[in-house]
Scaffold this active site. Structure first.
Site, PDB file in Angstrom:
ATOM      1  N   CYS B  50     -72.934 -31.826 -19.050  1.00  0.00           N
ATOM      2  CA  CYS B  50     -72.733 -32.516 -17.778  1.00  0.00           C
ATOM      3  C   CYS B  50     -71.336 -33.131 -17.689  1.00  0.00           C
ATOM      4  CB  CYS B  50     -73.814 -33.563 -17.536  1.00  0.00           C
ATOM      5  SG  CYS B  50     -74.068 -34.647 -18.928  1.00  0.00           S
ATOM      6  N   ASN B  51     -70.663 -33.254 -18.828  1.00  0.00           N
ATOM      7  CA  ASN B  51     -69.337 -33.847 -18.778  1.00  0.00           C
ATOM      8  C   ASN B  51     -68.199 -32.851 -18.939  1.00  0.00           C
ATOM      9  OD1 ASN B  51     -69.935 -36.470 -18.210  1.00  0.00           O
ATOM     10  ND2 ASN B  51     -70.276 -37.018 -20.344  1.00  0.00           N
ATOM     11  N   ARG B  52     -68.530 -31.628 -19.322  1.00  0.00           N
ATOM     12  CA  ARG B  52     -67.432 -30.676 -19.516  1.00  0.00           C
ATOM     13  C   ARG B  52     -67.916 -29.235 -19.446  1.00  0.00           C
ATOM     14  NH1 ARG B  52     -64.214 -31.903 -23.488  1.00  0.00           N
ATOM     15  NH2 ARG B  52     -65.128 -33.973 -23.734  1.00  0.00           N
ATOM     16  N   SER B 109     -65.223 -37.347 -26.022  1.00  0.00           N
ATOM     17  CA  SER B 109     -66.374 -37.631 -25.168  1.00  0.00           C
ATOM     18  C   SER B 109     -66.150 -38.880 -24.331  1.00  0.00           C
ATOM     19  CB  SER B 109     -67.621 -37.848 -26.033  1.00  0.00           C
ATOM     20  OG  SER B 109     -67.859 -36.720 -26.800  1.00  0.00           O
ATOM     21  N   GLN B 116     -74.629 -36.100 -29.099  1.00  0.00           N
ATOM     22  CA  GLN B 116     -75.215 -34.904 -28.474  1.00  0.00           C
ATOM     23  C   GLN B 116     -74.280 -33.702 -28.482  1.00  0.00           C
ATOM     24  OE1 GLN B 116     -75.570 -37.888 -27.122  1.00  0.00           O
ATOM     25  NE2 GLN B 116     -77.533 -38.146 -26.109  1.00  0.00           N
ATOM     26  N   GLN B 120     -74.934 -29.472 -28.516  1.00  0.00           N
ATOM     27  CA  GLN B 120     -74.636 -28.614 -27.366  1.00  0.00           C
ATOM     28  C   GLN B 120     -73.680 -27.486 -27.766  1.00  0.00           C
ATOM     29  OE1 GLN B 120     -73.295 -31.917 -25.113  1.00  0.00           O
ATOM     30  NE2 GLN B 120     -75.190 -32.128 -23.941  1.00  0.00           N
ATOM     31  N   GLY B 189     -90.193 -59.909 -16.112  1.00  0.00           N
ATOM     32  CA  GLY B 189     -89.432 -59.547 -14.924  1.00  0.00           C
ATOM     33  C   GLY B 189     -89.042 -58.089 -15.007  1.00  0.00           C
ATOM     34  N   MET B 193     -81.352 -52.818 -15.618  1.00  0.00           N
ATOM     35  CA  MET B 193     -80.859 -52.881 -16.980  1.00  0.00           C
ATOM     36  C   MET B 193     -81.966 -53.257 -17.962  1.00  0.00           C
ATOM     37  SD  MET B 193     -77.552 -54.638 -18.663  1.00  0.00           S
ATOM     38  CE  MET B 193     -76.750 -55.104 -17.201  1.00  0.00           C
TER      39      MET B 193
END
Lengths: 253, 420
Positions: B50-52, B109, B116, B120, B189, B193
């Site tokens: 997804c990033n490269r 990265s 990861q 990959q 609650g 996050m």
């Protein structure tokens, strides 16, 4: 080597430390066995022998804990102490002494083995206690650096500490009982308020309180860690201080 | 021919471009075949995350080939060439090798040190192997990249410390509790996050999950998701007597838990340690309770501090990693150079000469005092044998065959010319 590991933390120094410890332990075992076969009694007749045998017991306990829990860095906290003990043992007169005949019987074996094993367990407990205090400081003050990354979790340290005290304390108790029975067998009295006996009793009471507080008031973690570190000072005093500073009929000389 | 890397990543292309250029495994297979049919391209592997998106090629590294590959990529995805060209980078030779090693070691990265990417990369390599789009060169390159990444991982602390709030919380909890299998986790609650951190923690296997939320229904939905149980918000103080790890993030404007309440709770807990993470702003829990024994309270700034410190630590470690990579790039390039024809021929000759000399020495030893001229005759016979034996391989190496790399590789292996 252990201190070096503490500073650098590389795998090579860790391995080196273990190798040196094993080599040292093997030679030391040989020494203990030799003294045992030559003199024919437990190698605890002089303060030198006693200190040396005590150190041997501590290293044995260290190996068992290391094997069982695989705690990194435990060696860095235990072995420097071992080194100091060994050093102090080596400056004491080292000749083999004959033991007074009246002391030579199976009580000797029983009493000394129990006492030394118990105290060695408590000595290693002191090491884990100090480790706990350092790690606790890191987590509490939120300064997560240096040793924080390499010390194990608080729970494991507390667990080992507790385990060692629950092993050391009964052994100490039995040592005092066998000591009393031995005394009865020789001198016809169970208890003579000798400084050694008194300080052993103080040490015993100290650990009794530690265990009691843990079981009833839920004292754990930091408090037990501090107490187990202090308790070891009491042991050291009972061991060396009493013999060197106070007059005692109790062994070694 | 040399190594050629063409691609784009999160630094050069925004997410829209990355999405349109990404490959799924079917598309990779198709594109690999397409790439190999381009002139000047000999081996190919495609990495798509997804990033490269990166193409690793063994190809002519002249501008024309680069241009052809870029064109092909644009056409394959039916994406405007100009936009794509602006986002693409191309590294040839040394730079290409270094780039791949840095990618594999997670130095390139988005989160330096994240693990990861290596998996990959291995998957991409597997596809290349299956499709037989990679050959001697890229196979060696990928194996080297994987081993470099492993070396970096073991010899530096680049992946050691958590660099997100959620992981930082998990890591801290580990340092306090060791393992979580007998620990109770409570979420106080909700909020994005807090849920994320909760997911990290529960993912590590806690014994029980409790959710206390002001609106009970929302709490119930969350509890279902974590397979825990929901409780009324007001009962959270009772629950605290057995919850060991607490994440708190309510919209309360003032403290919902104060010092003396916590003191009582600790008695009820028999002083068992408790780790409370207060990520609400404004804070929900009186910071003073951190002074209580066996209570460890972290607020959002504390955790951010941990994360920042870890980031810096990783950056420092990445310098060590760069050094390792520089060394390994050198090793790989040496290997590639050894695949040239001339050094191979020289090495082949040398090895034959060495064998001859050895045998001659043995022979002389046996026939001491033999006439010099016989010795010369023997040596000449041996020389002509070497020449005849090596004639065919040498001609083949000097030729311009399509599969010369394979030939060189085979000869080096068969004659043991790689030094090992």
């Amino acid at each position: 080597m252990a201190i070096l590991d503490l500073m650098t933390g590389s795998k090579a120094t860790s391995k080196g430390m273990v190798v040196f410890a094993i080599a040292g332990f093997t030679l030391h075992t040989l020494n203990v066995v030799l003294r045992l076969t030559i003199s024919g009694h437990m190698p605890t007749a002089s303060l030198h022998e006693a200190a040396s045998f005590f150190t041997w017991c501590i290293v044995l306990v260290f190996f068992i804990i290391e094997y069982r829990y695989k705690v990194g860095l435990l060696g860095s906290f235990v072995l420097p102490g071992v080194f100091v003990l060994m050093l102090s043992s080596s400056v004491l007169p080292r000749e083999l002494r004959p033991l007074p005949v009246i002391l030579k019987n199976s009580w000797l074996w029983l009493h000394t083995i129990l006492a030394f094993a118990g105290e060695a367990a408590l000595a290693v407990a002191c090491g884990t206690g100090i480790m706990y205090l350092i790690q606790e400081r890191h987590v509490k003050s939120k300064k997560l650096e240096g040793l924080y990354h390499r010390l194990p979790s608080l729970r494991v340290l507390d667990e080992i500490n507790y385990r060692l005290i629950t092993i050391g304390f009964p052994l100490l108790t039995l040592a005092i009982i066998t000591g009393a029975l031995w005394s009865e067998a020789i001198w016809g009295t169970f208890w003579r308020w000798d400084p050694k006996e008194v300080w052993s009793l103080i040490t015993w009471l100290f650990y009794a309180i530690v265990l009691h507080a843990r079981l009833t008031a839920g004292w754990q973690g930091r408090k037990t860690a501090i107490l187990s570190a202090m308790g070891f000072i009491a042991i050291l005093f009972t061991f060396f201080g009493v013999n060197l500073l106070l007059k005692t009929f109790h062994g070694f000389e | 021919m040399s190594i050629l890397v063409i691609g784009l990543n999160h630094k050069t292309a925004d997410v829209e471009v990355r999405e349109s250029i990404a490959f799924d495994s079917e598309k990779i297979k198709k594109a690999l075949n397409g790439l190999l049919s381009l002139a000047g391209v000999k081996e190919a592997i495609i990495l798509s995350t997804c990033n490269r998106v990166e193409l690793y090629l063994y190809a002519d590294s002249d501008l024309k080939t680069v241009e052809r590959v870029k064109q092909y990529l644009a056409e394959f995805h039916r994406f405007p060439f100009e936009t794509l060209d602006g986002a693409l980078y191309a590294h040839g030779g040394v730079d290409g090798v270094r780039h791949l090693f840095r990618v594999a070691s997670s130095l390139d990265s988005m989160v330096v040190g994240e693990p990861q990417i290596l998996g990959q990369l291995k998957d991409s390599y597997d596809i290349g192997l299956k499709e037989q789009s990679s050959g001697i060169i890229l196979n060696k390159l990928m194996k080297k990249a994987i081993s470099v990444a492993k070396r970096v991982r073991t010899e530096t602390k680049i992946a050691e410390n958590a660099v997100s709030i959620g992981y930082a919380a998990v890591e801290l909890a580990r340092k306090i509790f060791g393992d979580f299998s007998d620990k109770v986790f409570m979420l106080l609650g909700a909020g994005e996050m807090a849920e994320l951190a909760a997911r990290h923690l529960t993912g590590c296997g806690v014994k029980e999950v409790i959710v206390a939320n002001r609106t009970y229904e929302r709490g119930l939905a969350l509890a279902m998701e974590f397979s825990g149980r929901a409780v009324e918000f007001d009962s959270f103080k009772q629950e605290l007597s057995h919850a060991d790890i607490v994440i708190c993030s309510t919209g309360a404007r003032s403290y919902i838990l104060n010092f003396s309440e916590m003191e009582k709770i600790m008695k009820a807990r028999r002083q068992r340690p408790v780790f409370i993470i207060d990520i609400a702003v404004p804070r929900n829990i009186d910071p003073k309770i951190n002074d209580l024994e066996n209570v460890y309270l972290y607020d959002i700034d504390d955790l951010q501090g941990v994360v920042d410190a870890n980031r810096n630590e990783r950056l420092k470690e990445s310098l060590k990693a760069e050094e390792i990579i520089d060394g390994e790039v050198g090793v790989f390039l040496n290997w590639m150079q050894s695949l040239d024809a001339v050094p191979t021929i020289v090495a082949l000759r040398k090895s034959a000469e060495a064998i001859k000399n050895e045998e001659m020495a043995k022979l002389y030893h046996k026939f001491e005092g033999v006439d010099e001229k016989y010795k010369d005759a023997v040596e000449q016979a041996m020389n002509s044998m070497i020449n005849k034996l090596l004639h065919q391989p040498t001609t083949a190496l000097k030729g311009n065959d399509e599969d010369k790399d394979i030939l060189i590789y085979a000869i080096r292996k068969l004659y043991g010319l790689n030094g090992k």
